[in-house]
Design a protein around this motif. Sequence first.
Motif, PDB file in Angstrom:
ATOM      1  N   LEU A 202       0.839  -1.197   0.000  1.00 22.44           N
ATOM      2  CA  LEU A 202       0.000   0.000   0.000  1.00 22.44           C
ATOM      3  C   LEU A 202       0.877   1.250   0.000  1.00 22.44           C
ATOM      4  CD1 LEU A 202      -2.832   1.289   0.204  1.00 22.44           C
ATOM      5  CD2 LEU A 202      -2.567   1.208   2.695  1.00 22.44           C
ATOM      6  N   THR A 203       1.935   1.248   0.794  1.00 22.80           N
ATOM      7  CA  THR A 203       2.826   2.400   0.860  1.00 22.80           C
ATOM      8  C   THR A 203       3.468   2.681  -0.488  1.00 22.80           C
ATOM      9  OG1 THR A 203       3.274   2.075   3.221  1.00 22.80           O
ATOM     10  CG2 THR A 203       4.926   3.285   1.952  1.00 22.80           C
ATOM     11  N   GLY A 204       3.936   1.651  -1.167  1.00 25.26           N
ATOM     12  CA  GLY A 204       4.545   1.847  -2.474  1.00 25.26           C
ATOM     13  C   GLY A 204       3.569   2.414  -3.488  1.00 25.26           C
ATOM     14  N   THR A 205       2.356   1.885  -3.500  1.00 31.42           N
ATOM     15  CA  THR A 205       1.342   2.342  -4.455  1.00 31.42           C
ATOM     16  C   THR A 205       0.944   3.787  -4.195  1.00 31.42           C
ATOM     17  OG1 THR A 205       0.471   0.106  -4.754  1.00 31.42           O
ATOM     18  CG2 THR A 205      -1.000   1.932  -5.288  1.00 31.42           C
ATOM     19  N   MET A 206       0.647   4.101  -2.930  1.00 33.54           N
ATOM     20  CA  MET A 206       0.218   5.454  -2.592  1.00 33.54           C
ATOM     21  C   MET A 206       1.371   6.451  -2.733  1.00 33.54           C
ATOM     22  SD  MET A 206      -2.959   5.322  -1.971  1.00 33.54           S
ATOM     23  CE  MET A 206      -4.334   4.400  -1.318  1.00 33.54           C
ATOM     24  N   GLY A 207       2.570   6.033  -2.341  1.00 29.82           N
ATOM     25  CA  GLY A 207       3.719   6.921  -2.468  1.00 29.82           C
ATOM     26  C   GLY A 207       4.030   7.268  -3.909  1.00 29.82           C
ATOM     27  N   ALA A 208       3.886   6.313  -4.799  1.00 33.55           N
ATOM     28  CA  ALA A 208       4.126   6.577  -6.219  1.00 33.55           C
ATOM     29  C   ALA A 208       3.106   7.580  -6.763  1.00 33.55           C
ATOM     30  CB  ALA A 208       4.073   5.279  -7.009  1.00 33.55           C
ATOM     31  N   ALA A 209       1.845   7.453  -6.355  1.00 31.95           N
ATOM     32  CA  ALA A 209       0.822   8.415  -6.777  1.00 31.95           C
ATOM     33  C   ALA A 209       1.138   9.808  -6.250  1.00 31.95           C
ATOM     34  CB  ALA A 209      -0.551   7.953  -6.288  1.00 31.95           C
ATOM     35  N   TYR A 210       1.637   9.871  -5.050  1.00 29.54           N
ATOM     36  CA  TYR A 210       2.025  11.138  -4.424  1.00 29.54           C
ATOM     37  C   TYR A 210       3.116  11.824  -5.236  1.00 29.54           C
ATOM     38  CZ  TYR A 210       2.930  13.936  -0.095  1.00 29.54           C
ATOM     39  OH  TYR A 210       3.073  14.912   0.852  1.00 29.54           O
ATOM     40  N   VAL A 211       4.128  11.065  -5.628  1.00 25.96           N
ATOM     41  CA  VAL A 211       5.212  11.612  -6.434  1.00 25.96           C
ATOM     42  C   VAL A 211       4.689  12.107  -7.776  1.00 25.96           C
ATOM     43  CG1 VAL A 211       7.284  10.951  -7.737  1.00 25.96           C
ATOM     44  CG2 VAL A 211       7.071  10.329  -5.319  1.00 25.96           C
ATOM     45  N   ARG A 212       3.833  11.314  -8.415  1.00 20.33           N
ATOM     46  CA  ARG A 212       3.296  11.743  -9.718  1.00 20.33           C
ATOM     47  C   ARG A 212       2.537  13.051  -9.595  1.00 20.33           C
ATOM     48  NH1 ARG A 212       1.981   6.151  -9.986  1.00 20.33           N
ATOM     49  NH2 ARG A 212      -0.212   6.583  -9.558  1.00 20.33           N
ATOM     50  N   GLY A 213       1.763  13.210  -8.523  1.00 21.08           N
ATOM     51  CA  GLY A 213       1.000  14.439  -8.349  1.00 21.08           C
ATOM     52  C   GLY A 213       1.882  15.658  -8.161  1.00 21.08           C
ATOM     53  N   PHE A 214       2.908  15.539  -7.337  1.00 22.76           N
ATOM     54  CA  PHE A 214       3.791  16.677  -7.091  1.00 22.76           C
ATOM     55  C   PHE A 214       4.653  17.008  -8.294  1.00 22.76           C
ATOM     56  CE2 PHE A 214       2.997  16.625  -2.498  1.00 22.76           C
ATOM     57  CZ  PHE A 214       3.113  17.971  -2.206  1.00 22.76           C
ATOM     58  N   GLN A 215       5.073  15.985  -9.010  1.00 23.50           N
ATOM     59  CA  GLN A 215       5.992  16.224 -10.116  1.00 23.50           C
ATOM     60  C   GLN A 215       5.280  16.388 -11.451  1.00 23.50           C
ATOM     61  OE1 GLN A 215       9.908  14.243  -8.004  1.00 23.50           O
ATOM     62  NE2 GLN A 215       9.219  13.365  -9.941  1.00 23.50           N
ATOM     63  N   ALA A 216       3.926  16.548 -11.393  1.00 22.13           N
ATOM     64  CA  ALA A 216       3.122  16.802 -12.590  1.00 22.13           C
ATOM     65  C   ALA A 216       3.282  15.692 -13.621  1.00 22.13           C
ATOM     66  CB  ALA A 216       3.482  18.158 -13.201  1.00 22.13           C
TER      67      ALA A 216
END
Length: 628
Positions: A202-216
Amino acid sequence: MTTTDLGPTALDAVPDDAAYRDPARPVDERVADLLARMTLAEKAGQLFHTMIEVGPDGALAEGPSAMGVPSTTDMLLDRHLTHFNVLAAPATARELAAWHNRLQDLAATTRLGIPVTVSSDPRHAFTDNPGTALLSGPFSQWPETLGLAATRDERLVEEHADAARREYLAVGIRTALHPQVDLATEPRWARANGTFGEDAALTGTMGAAYVRGFQAGGDVAREAGLDGTFGAASVSTMTKHFPGGGPQLDGEDPHFAYGREQVYPGGRFAEHLAPFVELLAAGTRQMMPYYGMPVDLVVDGEEIEPVGFGFNRQVVTGMLREQLGFDGIVCTDWGLVNDAEILGRPFPARAWGVEHLSPLDRLARILDAGADQIGGEACPELVVELVRTGRVAESRIDASVARLLREKFVLGLFDEARTVDVDAAERVVGHPDLVAAGRRAQSRAVTVLATASAGPAALPLAPGLRVYVEGAEADTLPGATLVPSPAEADVAILRLKAPFEERGPGFESFFHAGSLDFPAEVVEHVAEVAAAVPTVVDVYLDRPAILAPLLGALGARGTLVVDFGASTAALHDALTGRVAPEGRLPFDLPRSSAAVVASRADVPFDTEDPLFRFGHGLTPGSPAPAAG
């Protein structure tokens, strides 16, 4: 060309047509040109990433301050620093944007005009700790990272990060000192609130989405017309804390000497490392090693040296650089080199395992480990001394400076993105649409653990009830008739916070650690109210508190919910069904302190017979699993 002196070649006036000033030139060419023009002192300044404060009305602060922050002018003009972690924001986005522009204008007066990169810890939720995360202030307010995980909604995580990206960009913040993808496997650990919980997948999946959002780089940004390329519309993410914090001895935090030991009694190091691999694949640009000092850690047959990860060449160069192929920026956690004074009290350097070394020798260890930047420090003169005495090659400094300059160029800081529009900042930050989205996310993350099958406390709460409230702002319960005592109420709503042991004073007091048990008087009070009227208890969980006594005190007529950062209005939306509470636990909730003490710090889901298991949550249309 490099130089170890502030000699005439390096100090020649820079022509207006210098290659690094030309946005049409390739980034690598601009980096090489600028690097060749820099003195050793100017290079050394790039290797430090320290705190900065905003002065009154958006003026530049000329400290020193209670947090030990030096004068802005001294750091930028005399020490050549250009990377700053901004602390508390002023009351308005306009002031913060105006401060940012003043800072950039000052940087433009330097010989080379290298722009500043402003960074920030998380500032979009409810935590108010100057060492980990900041209260939202003028920004939109969302649930804590645990709450994002509780929704299990990858799209929502990306939407949150994209909203924060837009607000950061509006005021000139270009590096996020987050996400935190440590695993909260030790329930007592004070940093659980900033994680996505206990589960590596879960952490890997959510963390990757977080990075995509911040880095456009995700769907949300593309739908807004961005092409997904990292650049001027992006906020660089510094993922932490490599190779995974969380398994701290007795749950104590390594900000402090008594929490320095990181332990792996279950042999689960690889599980803690796994989310970082996911975020590398998602494109995170920067990494922060943790303070923790691994004890008796063996990886692939090799014993890892028991020194803090920021000093550890096996971890930074061996694992991160060589095995995982990371060529981005590595920045240490804050304060590894020098002792400091924070909030009027001495605060020793977090030089765990190398406490006996001098600041100069600690810095040499950090550079040898493979870090590019030293967080929370402003001592470039030590870098100059290491190079001039031959202990560190200038080519080693050049390699890190090139990475740091390249990030500035790619972010557009040398070009149109250097300053921001203060009027636009006022419009974007705290925009009603973003505030509404954050409030809705807070409501969605509310997690229903147990609910009365019938009666006034059964969810959703009926309109028009007479309500007795504790721990909440009474004026944020629209449609309810508020009464002053349980005896006059149809239902009571009690808001509590997860317990912790008082530590401190000073900076230490911000960290919630120690026992997870509620004091007996709190449980007795809940039982007293619940005996008088059907009661809803809501607990703000920044750690997995022991809720069994509260559940028993509520009885069959009561309802128990938890939140991970929710205003009273957002909680009311969830309790009344205006927004369906969809949260599911991001970690197990232990049944007792004895189970916590007996569990292994590095092993997920290791407390015996938990009260509620990871994933539990009574959501609309779902079956109602019983307590474990």
